[in-house]
Design a protein around this motif. Sequence first.
Motif, PDB file in Angstrom:
ATOM      1  N   GLU A  12       0.978  -1.304   0.092  1.00 52.21           N
ATOM      2  CA  GLU A  12       0.043   0.060   0.013  1.00 52.21           C
ATOM      3  C   GLU A  12       0.887   1.137  -0.086  1.00 52.21           C
ATOM      4  N   THR A  13       0.649   2.157  -0.513  1.00 56.41           N
ATOM      5  CA  THR A  13       1.187   3.539  -0.639  1.00 56.41           C
ATOM      6  C   THR A  13       0.980   4.088   0.456  1.00 56.41           C
ATOM      7  N   PRO A  14       2.015   4.876   1.384  1.00 59.60           N
ATOM      8  CA  PRO A  14       1.587   5.354   2.638  1.00 59.60           C
ATOM      9  C   PRO A  14       0.849   6.761   2.358  1.00 59.60           C
ATOM     10  N   ALA A  15       0.234   7.143   3.250  1.00 59.10           N
ATOM     11  CA  ALA A  15      -0.385   8.073   3.219  1.00 59.10           C
ATOM     12  C   ALA A  15       0.481   9.445   3.052  1.00 59.10           C
ATOM     13  N   SER A  16      -0.025  10.491   2.335  1.00 57.57           N
ATOM     14  CA  SER A  16       0.882  11.606   2.261  1.00 57.57           C
ATOM     15  C   SER A  16       2.143  11.366   1.385  1.00 57.57           C
ATOM     16  N   TRP A  17       2.255  10.417   0.684  1.00 56.31           N
ATOM     17  CA  TRP A  17       3.409  10.170  -0.168  1.00 56.31           C
ATOM     18  C   TRP A  17       2.960  10.027  -1.577  1.00 56.31           C
ATOM     19  N   SER A  18       4.079  10.547  -2.320  1.00 61.84           N
ATOM     20  CA  SER A  18       3.746  10.542  -3.924  1.00 61.84           C
ATOM     21  C   SER A  18       5.293  10.557  -4.273  1.00 61.84           C
ATOM     22  N   PRO A  19       5.571  10.196  -5.782  1.00 66.04           N
ATOM     23  CA  PRO A  19       6.954  10.081  -6.011  1.00 66.04           C
ATOM     24  C   PRO A  19       7.633  11.244  -5.913  1.00 66.04           C
ATOM     25  N   GLU A  20       6.675  12.675  -6.001  1.00 65.06           N
ATOM     26  CA  GLU A  20       7.691  13.735  -5.790  1.00 65.06           C
ATOM     27  C   GLU A  20       7.547  14.291  -4.255  1.00 65.06           C
ATOM     28  N   SER A  21       7.090  13.497  -3.564  1.00 63.83           N
ATOM     29  CA  SER A  21       6.838  14.344  -2.205  1.00 63.83           C
ATOM     30  C   SER A  21       8.311  14.459  -1.336  1.00 63.83           C
ATOM     31  N   TRP A  22       9.172  14.114  -2.057  1.00 64.65           N
ATOM     32  CA  TRP A  22      10.505  14.125  -1.309  1.00 64.65           C
ATOM     33  C   TRP A  22      11.232  15.658  -1.679  1.00 64.65           C
ATOM     34  N   GLN A  23      10.413  16.164  -2.729  1.00 65.57           N
ATOM     35  CA  GLN A  23      11.144  17.449  -3.201  1.00 65.57           C
ATOM     36  C   GLN A  23      11.183  18.762  -2.255  1.00 65.57           C
ATOM     37  N   HIS A 249      20.597  10.025  -6.737  1.00 68.43           N
ATOM     38  CA  HIS A 249      20.127  11.139  -7.429  1.00 68.43           C
ATOM     39  C   HIS A 249      18.559  11.177  -7.923  1.00 68.43           C
ATOM     40  N   LEU A 250      17.725  11.745  -6.917  1.00 67.57           N
ATOM     41  CA  LEU A 250      16.546  11.478  -6.842  1.00 67.57           C
ATOM     42  C   LEU A 250      15.555  11.841  -7.893  1.00 67.57           C
ATOM     43  N   PRO A 251      15.892  12.998  -8.669  1.00 71.11           N
ATOM     44  CA  PRO A 251      15.016  13.208  -9.939  1.00 71.11           C
ATOM     45  C   PRO A 251      15.158  12.075 -10.975  1.00 71.11           C
ATOM     46  N   TYR A 252      16.315  11.273 -10.899  1.00 70.86           N
ATOM     47  CA  TYR A 252      16.453  10.304 -11.992  1.00 70.86           C
ATOM     48  C   TYR A 252      15.729   9.186 -11.600  1.00 70.86           C
ATOM     49  N   GLU A 253      15.713   9.049 -10.112  1.00 73.28           N
ATOM     50  CA  GLU A 253      14.985   7.679  -9.576  1.00 73.28           C
ATOM     51  C   GLU A 253      13.361   7.981  -9.575  1.00 73.28           C
ATOM     52  N   GLN A 254      13.043   9.293  -9.345  1.00 71.22           N
ATOM     53  CA  GLN A 254      11.626   9.687  -9.690  1.00 71.22           C
ATOM     54  C   GLN A 254      10.809   9.320 -10.822  1.00 71.22           C
ATOM     55  N   ALA A 255      11.728   9.907 -12.189  1.00 70.24           N
ATOM     56  CA  ALA A 255      11.475   9.821 -13.256  1.00 70.24           C
ATOM     57  C   ALA A 255      11.130   8.284 -13.589  1.00 70.24           C
ATOM     58  N   ASP A 284      14.833  13.153   8.517  1.00 70.88           N
ATOM     59  CA  ASP A 284      14.174  14.048   7.758  1.00 70.88           C
ATOM     60  C   ASP A 284      14.457  14.490   6.504  1.00 70.88           C
ATOM     61  N   GLY A 285      15.206  13.640   5.982  1.00 75.45           N
ATOM     62  CA  GLY A 285      15.932  13.996   4.477  1.00 75.45           C
ATOM     63  C   GLY A 285      15.085  13.467   3.301  1.00 75.45           C
ATOM     64  N   ALA A 286      15.228  13.915   2.186  1.00 72.13           N
ATOM     65  CA  ALA A 286      14.587  13.541   0.939  1.00 72.13           C
ATOM     66  C   ALA A 286      14.542  12.230   0.570  1.00 72.13           C
ATOM     67  N   HIS A 287      15.903  11.426   1.118  1.00 73.33           N
ATOM     68  CA  HIS A 287      16.054   9.973   0.432  1.00 73.33           C
ATOM     69  C   HIS A 287      14.857   9.302   1.280  1.00 73.33           C
ATOM     70  N   ILE A 288      14.927   9.422   2.390  1.00 72.94           N
ATOM     71  CA  ILE A 288      14.208   8.630   3.330  1.00 72.94           C
ATOM     72  C   ILE A 288      12.720   8.803   3.076  1.00 72.94           C
ATOM     73  N   GLU A 289      12.157  10.023   2.663  1.00 74.94           N
ATOM     74  CA  GLU A 289      10.902  10.219   2.132  1.00 74.94           C
ATOM     75  C   GLU A 289      10.591   9.588   0.716  1.00 74.94           C
TER      76      GLU A 289
END
Length: 459
Positions: A12-23, A249-255, A284-289
Amino acid sequence: MKTSLATTATGETPASWSPESWQPRPAAQQPVYPDPVLVRGVLAKLGRLPPLVTSWEIENLKQQLAAATRGEWFLLQGGDCSESFDDCESDAIASKLKILLQMSLVLVQGARKRVIRIGRFAGQYAKPRSADTETKGGLTLPCYRGDMINQSGFSAAERTPDPSLMLRAYERSGLTINFIRALIEGGFADLHHPENWNLGFVGNSPHAAEYTQLVHSIGESLRFMETLTGCVLADINRVDFFTSHEGLHLPYEQAQTRRVPRREGWYNLSTHFPWIGERTRAMDGAHIEYFRGIVNPIGVKIGPSVTPDEALELSLALNPANEPGRLTFIHRLGAAKVESRLPALVDAIQRHGRQILWCCDPMHGNTETTADGIKTRRFENIRRELELSARILADCGGHLGGVHFELTGDNVTECVGGAAGVTEADLKRDYRSQLDPRLNYDQAMELALFLPSLIRRPG
Ligand code: PEP
Ligand code: CO
C-alpha cells in the motif's frame, strides 16, 4: 522527518506520499545544474522511456530476500564502487557476471544455501562525495559525482553537471541489462558448462585447484542425478541475476517510478534493489521520504555513527508493515568498531521484532589511505569484519544474511593482502578504480571460499 509510523499493509502507498513528495525535504549530495529547463526536458524524456526491470522480477527478488531474512538463502551483492560509461562493453560485463557466478557456486556448495546474486551494475552511476568541490593548482571545480552527473577530467566543461548524462546512464544501464539477460537466457550460467565463466588468469590463482575441484564435483553430481532421474535438470540451467544501485540522484529515480497494471503501489523500475547510502539516510531528508513510498525491496547503509534508536526508527519508517524481504541493513561499521556497535543495533531490532536482513559490507568501514596517499583496504580487516559480524549476529540469535562487496573479476591491485600477497608497493601497478578500491579476482574468491565457515547450514 515526521513519518507516519502507523502500520500499512504490504504494497500500500503510505498516506501523504507521492513520487515527488521528497522534493520539499533537504536532499543531500545532489548536483547543481546550471540550466533547470534542460533538466526538466531530460526528466520528461526519462519519464516516457520504458522501464529497465519489471515488477515480477522485483517481487521475485523480494520473496528471495524474505527467505534470506529467515536464514534459508544468502545474499551476495557485489560490483564496482562506480560503473563507468567506458566499461559498458562486452568483456567487462561478462567478467562481472563470471566473478559473481563463481563466488555464488562456491557459496552454494560450501554453505548449503541458495544464493541471491545482486550486481552493483546497470545503474551504479551516481556517487556521494565528501566535498562539493576539488581544488588543483589554484583552480576550484565541482567534484566528480559519477558518470550520470559529470565527467572525471579536471576542466570546467567536464565538471559542470550535464543533465543529458542521465539519459546516457539510462541507456548504458539498458544495454548492460540487455546483455546480461541475453547471456543468461542463452545458457551462459548453465551449471553444465562452468567453463563459460572462466576468467583468463584463473589458472595462476592460488585458489585455482580448489575451485576446479569444486566445479568438477558439481559436474559429477549433476551427471549422477541426471542418470538417476533420466532427465536433464533444466531448472538448474537458470540462475537469476538482479541489479542494484545507490538511489542517490532523486530526480532520476523519480522519473523511473511507476505504477504497473494489476499491482498496488509504486515501483522504481530503474533497478530491482535500490539502496540509501550512509551519507543520505538523515531521517528528515529527501531520500528517506522517497524510499519509504516505493515497494521495491531496498537497502540502507548503516555506518558506525548510527544509534540503536536510529536503526529502529529507520526500520519503522522504511518498513512500517514489517514485511520480510523489504528492508536490508547493509552494515559497514569497520573491523575496529563492529564489536562495539553491532550488538546494540541487533538487540534493538530483535527486541522490537523488526524484520531485517543483515548484510555486511566489509569494504566501506575499512578504507584507509597509505603513506603515498593511495586509498586502499586491507584484506585482513575485510575478513575480520565479516567474521565478527557473523559471530555477533549469531550470538544475538540472528544470522548474517548477506555480504556486499566492491569487487572486480580483473586482477587489479587496489586492496592489499590476501593469499596472492598484494603489497602497498603493488598498488601503483594496476590500480584502475576511479573511486573506491575493489577486491580483485583472487581476493574475492578467497572470501567466497572462507564465507561458508561462517554461514553454513547444518545438514
Ligand atoms: C558505496 O557503496 O560506494 C558507498 C558510497 O557506500 P556508503 O554509503 O556505505 O559510504
Ligand atoms: Co564505494
